[in-house]
Design an enzyme around this catalytic site. Sequence first.
Site, mmCIF file in Angstrom:
data_model
loop_
_atom_site.group_PDB
_atom_site.id
_atom_site.type_symbol
_atom_site.label_atom_id
_atom_site.label_comp_id
_atom_site.label_asym_id
_atom_site.label_seq_id
_atom_site.Cartn_x
_atom_site.Cartn_y
_atom_site.Cartn_z
ATOM 1 N N SER A 177 36.834 41.353 43.099
ATOM 2 C CA SER A 177 35.403 41.353 43.385
ATOM 3 C C SER A 177 34.794 42.743 43.533
ATOM 4 O O SER A 177 33.587 42.886 43.410
ATOM 5 C CB SER A 177 35.110 40.508 44.621
ATOM 6 O OG SER A 177 35.968 40.840 45.674
ATOM 7 N N HIS A 205 35.356 34.218 41.364
ATOM 8 C CA HIS A 205 34.416 34.876 40.444
ATOM 9 C C HIS A 205 34.627 34.454 38.989
ATOM 10 O O HIS A 205 33.777 34.734 38.151
ATOM 11 C CB HIS A 205 34.562 36.405 40.528
ATOM 12 C CG HIS A 205 34.015 36.971 41.793
ATOM 13 N ND1 HIS A 205 32.665 37.132 42.009
ATOM 14 C CD2 HIS A 205 34.623 37.398 42.920
ATOM 15 C CE1 HIS A 205 32.467 37.649 43.214
ATOM 16 N NE2 HIS A 205 33.638 37.818 43.789
ATOM 17 N N LYS A 236 29.613 30.541 43.464
ATOM 18 C CA LYS A 236 29.239 31.677 42.625
ATOM 19 C C LYS A 236 28.592 31.174 41.324
ATOM 20 O O LYS A 236 27.447 30.771 41.374
ATOM 21 C CB LYS A 236 30.446 32.572 42.442
ATOM 22 C CG LYS A 236 30.730 33.162 43.839
ATOM 23 C CD LYS A 236 31.766 34.170 43.982
ATOM 24 C CE LYS A 236 31.641 34.755 45.378
ATOM 25 N NZ LYS A 236 32.874 34.780 46.123
HETATM 26 C C1 PLP Z 1 33.343 34.599 47.515
HETATM 27 C C2 PLP Z 1 34.793 34.566 47.492
HETATM 28 C C3 PLP Z 1 35.506 33.662 48.293
HETATM 29 C C4 PLP Z 1 34.838 32.787 49.301
HETATM 30 O O1 PLP Z 1 34.123 31.757 48.723
HETATM 31 P P1 PLP Z 1 32.930 31.071 49.526
HETATM 32 O O2 PLP Z 1 32.695 29.812 48.802
HETATM 33 O O3 PLP Z 1 31.784 32.020 49.486
HETATM 34 O O4 PLP Z 1 33.419 30.849 50.922
HETATM 35 C C5 PLP Z 1 36.870 33.626 48.148
HETATM 36 N N1 PLP Z 1 37.522 34.451 47.294
HETATM 37 C C6 PLP Z 1 36.864 35.346 46.537
HETATM 38 C C7 PLP Z 1 37.623 36.220 45.598
HETATM 39 C C8 PLP Z 1 35.489 35.445 46.625
HETATM 40 O O5 PLP Z 1 34.847 36.346 45.889
#
Ligand code: PLP
Length: 388
Positions: A177, A205, A236
């Site tokens: 990320s 992602h 996302k």
């Molecule tokens: C955003 C994210 C999460 C968490 O997901 P949410 O649905 O926002 O709780 C977990 N792992 C990664 C790599 C993320 O980018």
Amino acid sequence: MLRLNKTLEGLEQRRLLRGLHTVDSEQASSIVLESKKVLLFSSNNYLGLANHPSLKKAATAAIQKWGVGAGASRLISGNTNLYHLLEEKLARLKSTPSSLIFSSGYTANVGTINALVQKNDLILADRLNHASLIDGCRLSDGTFRIYRHKDTKQLEKRLSARKPGQNAWIVTDGIFSMDGDIVPLSEILQLAEKYDATVYLDDAHATGVLGPHGGGTADHFHLSSSRLIQMGTFSKALGGLGGFIAGSKELTHFLINKARSFIYTTALPPSVLAGALAALDLIDREPHLRTQLWENRHYFHASVQALGFDTFTSETPIVPLRIGSNEKAIAFSEALLENHIYVPAIRSPTVPKGSERLRITLMATHTKEEIDRLLDQLEKHGKALRVL
Ligand SMILES: *Cc1c(COP(=O)(O)O)cnc(C)c1O
């Protein structure tokens, strides 16, 4: 006596204090932030589904039919039929026999890793893994070791050095990320095969973004393996909220019984599940959204590199720009905001010292004019701040 203020003052002195900004509009390519209209280049709403008419319609219809709350956990009376439909579709998207939905990506990671990893197991985790993976590993009873980012040689060394009979787990993001690069999944699965380990892949992602079907990292590399556990989110590219695990039937049955963050929390509202169902339909039926996202990404990436910015190892719609210090990164982000463009500064210690950056994310819904406006401002302030 609580000493919270002291901690807060310390953060402020180091310019690390965080605060919330208020948004007063839907999540389009422009938003109203603190009463100011700004171009948004920091959202994970990659395909523009968070405010897509089809998702709005599906969620509204679900509220009319089911009401707004689920009322109880899934194991009691919150397990609406929508879960069943959605889990079938997810399993198809991920090419796995089964899938299981959690309330968020965070709780899916923490609950699943904690349930699976037993005392004396070895967890090997990429240094740049997401915080929710780190928390899951820390909460588990296993021995937790880091390997250098995507360094399969060091990973192999650690695998071969494990104690006889010790279970091993390899835990990694699909798309990282902060750097926007992709895990070498094929090499990692080969190591898992050679050393009898299981791979836990966080595709938060990548789901909806990577692969010919939007299936994520495994889809991108045309891989499937019974040694692979895939996690994904609706939060996302799918525009909503929720996390899920895709794998064997045995795995999901185990998690229903053992994952505490699955068991002891209220089921998702039906409207959220209906929104996710509509999102999966769009991923399937409208691949042009994904094509547009990648076109925007390639256009921006090539243009920003031509300006002379260092984009680290980005390969995806996450494009970080190296700035080099917290002060400059903050000044750059503030200058962009004054010009109605929202790009956050990512400071150390969130990223290593010297790699402080602006983190830009592209969406399918950005127009070329909007991307050009960003490029103009990046060039102007990049020169003024002596980043270029
Ligand atoms: C955003 C994210 C999460 C968490 O997901 P949410 O649905 O926002 O709780 C977990 N792992 C990664 C790599 C993320 O980018």
